[in-house]
Design an enzyme around this catalytic site. Structure first.
Site, PDB file in Angstrom:
ATOM      1  CD  GLU A  39     -26.648   1.215   3.782  1.00  0.00           C
ATOM      2  OE1 GLU A  39     -27.762   1.353   3.440  1.00  0.00           O
ATOM      3  OE2 GLU A  39     -26.255   0.833   5.002  1.00  0.00           O
ATOM      4  CB  THR A  95     -26.672   5.374   1.698  1.00  0.00           C
ATOM      5  OG1 THR A  95     -27.762   4.464   1.793  1.00  0.00           O
ATOM      6  CG2 THR A  95     -26.458   6.087   3.038  1.00  0.00           C
TER       7      THR A  95
END
Length: 309
Positions: free
Chosen positions: A257, A207
């Site tokens: 994220e 991420t």
């Protein structure tokens, strides 16, 4: 589009135009109706169309400092949307305490008449001058006969007023798809990719940890289907989590994220733009890494379905 920044006591130079008034956070469908009305009037009068807006929000200047003011759109995005709609000129007045103390008549004299306003357009609930004492109903008096005006009535969707407050409420509920209908486009935020703990990469779902560079309204905690725009113009489908990562931490700061689908490049330091397309699920704690990975695989499928990838 010309952009003219003013700080009181600076005044605009007279340059005849039709002027739309408002703060325009979001430049949503209600705002667009005001702006379109001004554009149509400018064509009728064969004049440029201008907007007079303010930055920052009055509450940020006049508040007691205990409440953080969050925005749907930063000023640069507001200006982009106005340019796309066909506005010729924007006056951005810095909202200061001194500016807030102008009487309604002084505001009209020093800003609207001084700018060469020939016609004013604003929403029915627009107010001006100290304590918002000036209303659309008083504008004829304060205009001194120098300009006419059009008051735009309330714009509704599903029997409810389209407003920045309503859009903030939808975002707080995670209803990003519904907010997009009122904005006329997906909700957008920008942020810089910073270093995180790299846990996502360790479990197979790398991420980008995004730090917003502006006081955006952030949707409620949860997992979303999003599109991510890179600095080089490329666009990728993604799933994005807003939360405290309860599987790994008992408490923690909220982070954003995003996992870009079919993508594996270094994004550190880049500014990314997220388009929030659909809410997928609440954030929750899992009993282990494997159950988390199983859920993330399901999230990926649901994100792809939501984004019609």
């Amino acid at each position: 589009m010309d952009i003219i920044h003013l700080t009181y006591p600076e005044q605009p130079t007279e340059d005849p135009a039709v002027i739309a008034l408002g703060f325009f956070d979001g430049v949503h469908l209600g705002h667009q109706r005001v702006l379109q009305t001004a554009i149509e009037k400018s064509r009728e009068l064969n004049l440029p169309v201008a907007v007079m807006t303010f930055d920052p929000h009055p509450k940020q200047v006049l508040g007691n400092g205990t409440e953080q003011i969050l925005y749907i759109t930063p000023l640069d995005r507001k200006l982009e949307k106005m340019a796309q709609l066909g506005i010729d000129r924007v006056y951005v007045i810095e909202f200061t305490v001194a500016f807030s103390e102008l009487s309604p008549q002084d505001f009209v004299d020093h800003y609207l008449i001084a700018a060469g306003a020939r016609h004013i357009v604003a929403g029915f609930d627009y107010s001006y001058g100290r304590f918002g004492a000036g209303k659309m109903a008083t504008l004829d008096f304060h205009s001194r006969g120098r300009f006419d005006h059009t008051t735009v009535s309330e714009h509704q969707a599903d029997d409810e007023k389209v407003s920045s407050t309503r859009i903030r409420r939808l975002l707080a509920d995670g209803a990003v798809a519904e907010a997009a209908l009122l904005l006329g486009e997906p909700y957008q935020t920008k942020g810089i990719v910073i270093h995180g703990d790299a846990r996502g990469r360790q479990i197979g779902f790398p991420t980008a940890n995004i730090r917003p560079e502006f006081a955006y309204v952030i949707p409620k905690l949860g997992v979303y289907a999003t599109f991510v725009h890179l600095e080089d113009g490329r666009k990728f489908p993604a799933m994005t989590n807003i939360g405290r990562r309860p599987t790994f931490y008992e408490t923690g700061e909220v982070s954003i994220e995003t996992h870009l689908l079919a993508f594996d490049e270094d994004l550190y330091g880049q500014e990314l733009k997220l388009e929030w397309m659909a809410y997928l699920r609440d954030e929750r704690a899992f009993d282990g890494i494997e159950s988390l990975k199983t859920q993330l695989a399901q999230d990926k499928i649901h994100a792809m379905q939501a984004l019609t990838v």
